[in-house]
Design an enzyme around this catalytic site. Structure first.
Site, PDB file in Angstrom:
ATOM      1  N   LYS A 192       0.396  -1.316   0.272  1.00 24.91           N
ATOM      2  CA  LYS A 192       0.313  -0.086   0.045  1.00 24.91           C
ATOM      3  C   LYS A 192       0.980   1.342  -0.044  1.00 24.91           C
ATOM      4  O   LYS A 192      -0.054   1.945  -0.109  1.00 24.91           O
ATOM      5  CB  LYS A 192      -0.576   0.421   1.140  1.00 24.91           C
ATOM      6  CG  LYS A 192      -2.450  -1.505   0.819  1.00 24.91           C
ATOM      7  CD  LYS A 192      -2.815  -1.394   1.967  1.00 24.91           C
ATOM      8  CE  LYS A 192      -3.913  -1.998   2.841  1.00 24.91           C
ATOM      9  NZ  LYS A 192      -4.739  -2.446   1.500  1.00 24.91           N
TER      10      LYS A 192
ATOM     11  N   GLU B 250      -3.777   7.246   7.625  1.00 27.11           N
ATOM     12  CA  GLU B 250      -4.127   7.466   7.143  1.00 27.11           C
ATOM     13  C   GLU B 250      -5.628   8.749   7.155  1.00 27.11           C
ATOM     14  O   GLU B 250      -6.142   7.938   8.935  1.00 27.11           O
ATOM     15  CB  GLU B 250      -5.157   7.258   5.820  1.00 27.11           C
ATOM     16  CG  GLU B 250      -4.120   6.394   4.887  1.00 27.11           C
ATOM     17  CD  GLU B 250      -4.995   5.887   4.077  1.00 27.11           C
ATOM     18  OE1 GLU B 250      -6.517   5.489   4.241  1.00 27.11           O
ATOM     19  OE2 GLU B 250      -4.551   5.318   2.613  1.00 27.11           O
TER      20      GLU B 250
ATOM     21  N   HIS C  40     -16.043  -6.074   4.787  1.00 26.29           N
ATOM     22  CA  HIS C  40     -15.543  -6.389   3.439  1.00 26.29           C
ATOM     23  C   HIS C  40     -15.680  -7.781   2.618  1.00 26.29           C
ATOM     24  O   HIS C  40     -14.344  -7.546   1.484  1.00 26.29           O
ATOM     25  CB  HIS C  40     -13.219  -6.333   4.395  1.00 26.29           C
ATOM     26  CG  HIS C  40     -13.304  -5.733   5.452  1.00 26.29           C
ATOM     27  ND1 HIS C  40     -13.279  -4.467   5.078  1.00 26.29           N
ATOM     28  CD2 HIS C  40     -13.335  -5.465   6.589  1.00 26.29           C
ATOM     29  CE1 HIS C  40     -12.720  -3.380   5.214  1.00 26.29           C
ATOM     30  NE2 HIS C  40     -12.999  -4.392   6.476  1.00 26.29           N
TER      31      HIS C  40
ATOM     32  N   ARG D 250      -5.934  -8.128 -11.197  1.00 27.52           N
ATOM     33  CA  ARG D 250      -6.532  -9.262 -11.428  1.00 27.52           C
ATOM     34  C   ARG D 250      -7.691  -9.246 -12.178  1.00 27.52           C
ATOM     35  O   ARG D 250      -8.094  -7.523 -12.013  1.00 27.52           O
ATOM     36  CB  ARG D 250      -6.260 -10.029 -10.002  1.00 27.52           C
ATOM     37  CG  ARG D 250      -7.174  -9.607  -9.197  1.00 27.52           C
ATOM     38  CD  ARG D 250      -8.045 -10.508  -8.235  1.00 27.52           C
ATOM     39  NE  ARG D 250      -9.401  -9.434  -7.438  1.00 27.52           N
ATOM     40  CZ  ARG D 250      -8.840  -9.610  -5.941  1.00 27.52           C
ATOM     41  NH1 ARG D 250      -7.410  -9.218  -5.587  1.00 27.52           N
ATOM     42  NH2 ARG D 250     -10.156  -8.907  -5.501  1.00 27.52           N
TER      43      ARG D 250
END
Ligand code: MV4
Length: 725
Positions: free
Chosen positions: A127, A211, A246, A303
């Site tokens: 990330k 963040e 998620h 992907r």
């Protein structure tokens, strides 16, 4: 397009290997075969009879059921690829699809990995590396820290700078793991330590980024495609805000109510992101989109994604076909301006899970499967057929149901209709939950954010089903199943037909009670591990039956005064009790009259259960018929037979821990007979009455289905009667 690009005419693939299973393997095979490409499947020990294996041109055993030994076994897969002489490997999603080492190994062995370069996968797998690269491409980032320095002091310093609430994220995290919100400065060190521990345990690396925590955001992602000639385009957007822990549940394209300027800016940001890393193939750039209309880069998935069909439905393109062309060196088939978006598409993921038990994955057999018909409006991507097992080894997704129509409202209506026709028995699914989700006004109004399911949880409780109706439909079906229409039977069958014999019937039919049959049913076990038992008494009338449930009159009989007097009414008046029902069973389709109400239902009858699909609900009832020996014993006085349950059944799907009795043993009421374990909880199965054990069906270590008969016990009273007889 340059002349060189046009001159480039790569020889198409003739044979590829699909390093995946389930619906995505099937979906890839469908396109490849349409293009004349032979497909080699791989299968684990759990998948010998899987659909993807059957539709492939050939298939190789890859290893035992656990994924690390099969679908993640890159060495073995590469060996198979060489043996099968394929030119390329399609990794699908999950498993090895974002494994840079595997992509590199393919290339080194002269095999084409249908996906981006190992380098692009590696960059986007971090990330912080991804954010650093995005910054150079002027892609908007959530304010925060993604530096290399990871000492506590540096992190704390940046934490103060960023402000609160903030989000600690593992650099190599995923699936919502290794993420923690920090609301106040004084929580920081503790949160950091906890998140690092989690990250180390899950990803083997505990580097963190920080963040600003954005609330009430939507998950909007851009499908991009890049070729090996420097071209990159975006294909609209998808909104995937409706997810639970998620796990995406509903995805749609295009993202609703996204201003045109934002659509373009987001698309161009995604293309810039891809171009910066020299990306090749299909990719998805995920953004957080906030209430102020700002968007921020979240991550890039290297992907083809699960939800790619919604993009296909609104563009009319086949993204797997594009992947194959591009992997083969061909240029993109379209330029950005040639991409046309048409209508609206929505996908829901049908999972084998228990939505009433915290959505735990369900495994078991798909005993019955009836799907809505495919059309230009309805598409089903699935890897299973009726009779297949959903094994506990892999993702419990059963199918993706995708609908398309001109507008979002019409697409929602299509989805509701299609879901109502999606009938699965034998295993718990989220279909009922999805039907409820589509009723939520905020969903219909496209008022979306990633907290949607938490916010609207109260609206997503199971609907009330009219249990009397379900019991009546079940009882009627069992009755009708054993009582074929009189005329055809007389006309077509002259000899003995065992199916017609009363001894073949399982409805509780009795010789000495010729006009009244008894059907015993029970609900499946609830959280408290108990179940409701119901006894239906069906008395044959000239037309249909009069039915009492547990010997009671129906609660509130609604008489419609304006209604003309039908035969039903007359008979009910005469009997002034119970329901009057009649109907016809055609295969699984039941049409019934319950008093004056004509209803349609689907019923699936198995030896242990009857599943009733009625009014959008799916109710499983356990058949509690008495044992054959008792039914067949004509000498028994009629008042005792049905009152004893001698079938001792499993209260849940689980494992037999120990069997505490043996055949011939005389047991007391309440004596423990079997110990079972399910979900790490043990439970004793006790003798309901005193009696003699006549059959023991399982032994220690056996896996049993919910409702499976474990022990047969002949109550002492019945034995006494037999001896008298
Ligand atoms: C966020 C966020 C809010 N602010 N980052 C969740 C998965 C991971 N890939 C990133 N995620 C989020 N990152 C900031 N700075 C909220 C989420 C988030 C989320 C994002 C997309 C879809 C569903 C989500 C559910 C919870 C949190």
């Amino acid at each position: 397009m340059s002349p060189q690009v046009l001159a480039h005419q790569p020889r198409p693939f003739t044979k590829i290997l699909i390093a995946n299973r389930g619906e995505i393997a099937c979906r890839i095979i469908a396109t490849a075969q349409r293009l004349g490409i032979k497909c080699v499947a791989i299968y684990s020990a759990a998948d010998i009879n899987a659909r993807h294996v059957k539709i492939a041109d050939e298939a190789f055993y890859v290893g035992p059921a656990p994924a690390p030994e099969s679908y993640l076994n890159s060495q073995r897969i590469l060996t198979i690829a060489q043996q099968a002489k394929v030119q390329a490997i399609h990794p699908g999603y999950g498993f090895l699809s974002e494994n840079a080492e595997f992509a590199l190994a393919c290339t080194q062995q002269g095999l084409i990995f249908i996906g981006p370069s190992a380098e692009a996968i590696t960059t986007m797998g971090s990330k912080s590396a991804a954010k650093a690269i995005m910054a150079t491409a002027d892609v908007p980032l959530v304010p925060g820290y993604h530096g290399k320095a990871q000492d506590e002091k540096t992190l704390k310093h940046h934490s103060q700078q960023i402000g609160y609430p903030q989000l600690l994220k593992a650099v190599y995290g995923g699936g919502g793991k290794g993420m923690r919100v920090v609301y106040r400065a004084d929580e920081f060190y503790q949160a950091l330590a906890a998140t690092k521990r989690e990250a180390m345990a899950s990803f083997g690396n505990d580097d963190m980024l920080i963040e600003r925590y954005l609330t009430k955001t939507r998950h909007v992602e851009i499908q991009i495609f890049s070729d090996n000639h420097g071209n990159c385009i975006y294909l609209s957007q998808r909104d995937c805000s409706i997810q639970r822990r998620h796990q995406k549940i509903l995805e749609e394209a295009p993202a609703p109510a996204l201003p045109q300027a934002t659509q373009i800016a987001m698309g161009e940001a995604a293309v810039a992101a891809a171009k910066t890393i020299n990306y090749q193939g299909a990719g998805t750039v995920e953004f957080l989109y906030d209430e102020q209309g700002q968007f921020y880069f979240m991550e890039m998935n290297t992907r083809l994604q699960v939800e790619h069909p919604v993009t296909e439905m609104i563009t009319g393109l086949d993204l797997v076909e594009w992947q194959l062309h591009i992997a083969n060196g061909a240029p993109l088939p379209l330029t950005q301006t040639q991409v046309k978006i048409n209508g609206h598409a929505i996908e829901v993921r049908i999972y084998a899970e228990d939505t009433e038990k915290d959505f735990i994955p369900a495994s078991g057999n798909i005993a019955y499967l009836s799907q809505p018909p495919a059309s230009q409006h309805v598409r089903i991507d699935t890897g299973v057929i009726q009779g297949d097992e959903i094994s506990p080894y892999y993702d419990p997704m059963i199918a993706k149901l995708i609908v398309w129509d001109h507008t979002r409202d019409l697409a929602i209506a299509r989805l509701q209709t299609a879901l109502a026709k999606y009938k699965i028995a034998g295993i718990k699914t989220n279909i009922g939950f999805l039907m409820q989700l589509l009723q939520v006004p905020a969903l219909q109004q496209a008022s979306l954010n990633t907290d949607f399911l938490l916010t609207h949880a109260a609206l997503l409780t199971p609907t009330h089903v009219n249990l009397d109706y379900v019991l009546l439909l079940a009882g009627l079906s069992l009755q009708l199943q054993n009582e074929p229409p009189l005329q055809p039977y007389l006309a077509n069958n002259s000899g003995n037909n065992d199916l017609q014999s009363p001894w073949s019937q399982t409805t509780g039919w009795r010789l000495n009670q010729s006009s009244t049959n008894t059907v015993k049913l029970a609900t499946t076990h609830n959280d408290n591990n108990d179940r409701q038992h119901y006894t239906l008494r069906l008395t044959k009338l000239t037309q249909g039956y009069q039915v009492q449930i547990n010997g009671q009159h129906p609660h509130q009989q609604k008489h419609s005064p304006q209604h003309c007097l039908l035969a039903h009414d007359l008979q009910r008046t005469a009997l002034s009790t119970g329901y009057i029902i009649s109907g016809e069973l055609n295969g699984d389709e039941l049409t019934a009259f319950i008093d004056d109400h004509r209803v349609k239902a689907t019923v699936v009858i198995s030896p242990l259960h009857i599943t009733v699909f009625y009014a959008g609900n799916n109710t499983v009832l356990c058949r509690q018929s008495v044992t054959q020996s008792i039914v067949q014993n004509q000498a028994l006085p009629s008042n005792i037979d049905n009152e004893f349950e001698t079938r001792i059944t499993a209260p849940m799907h689980g494992v037999i821990v120990s069997v505490l009795c043996q055949v011939g043993q005389i047991v007391d009421a309440g004596e423990p007979l079997v110990v079972m374990e399910a979900m790490k909880m043990e439970c004793n199965i006790n003798a309901p009455v005193a009696g003699t054990i006549t059959t023991v069906f399982y032994q220690e270590g056996d896996m049993v289905e919910d409702g499976a008969e474990l022990i047969q016990l002949t109550p002492s009273l019945i034995l006494d009667n037999k001896e008298q007889a």
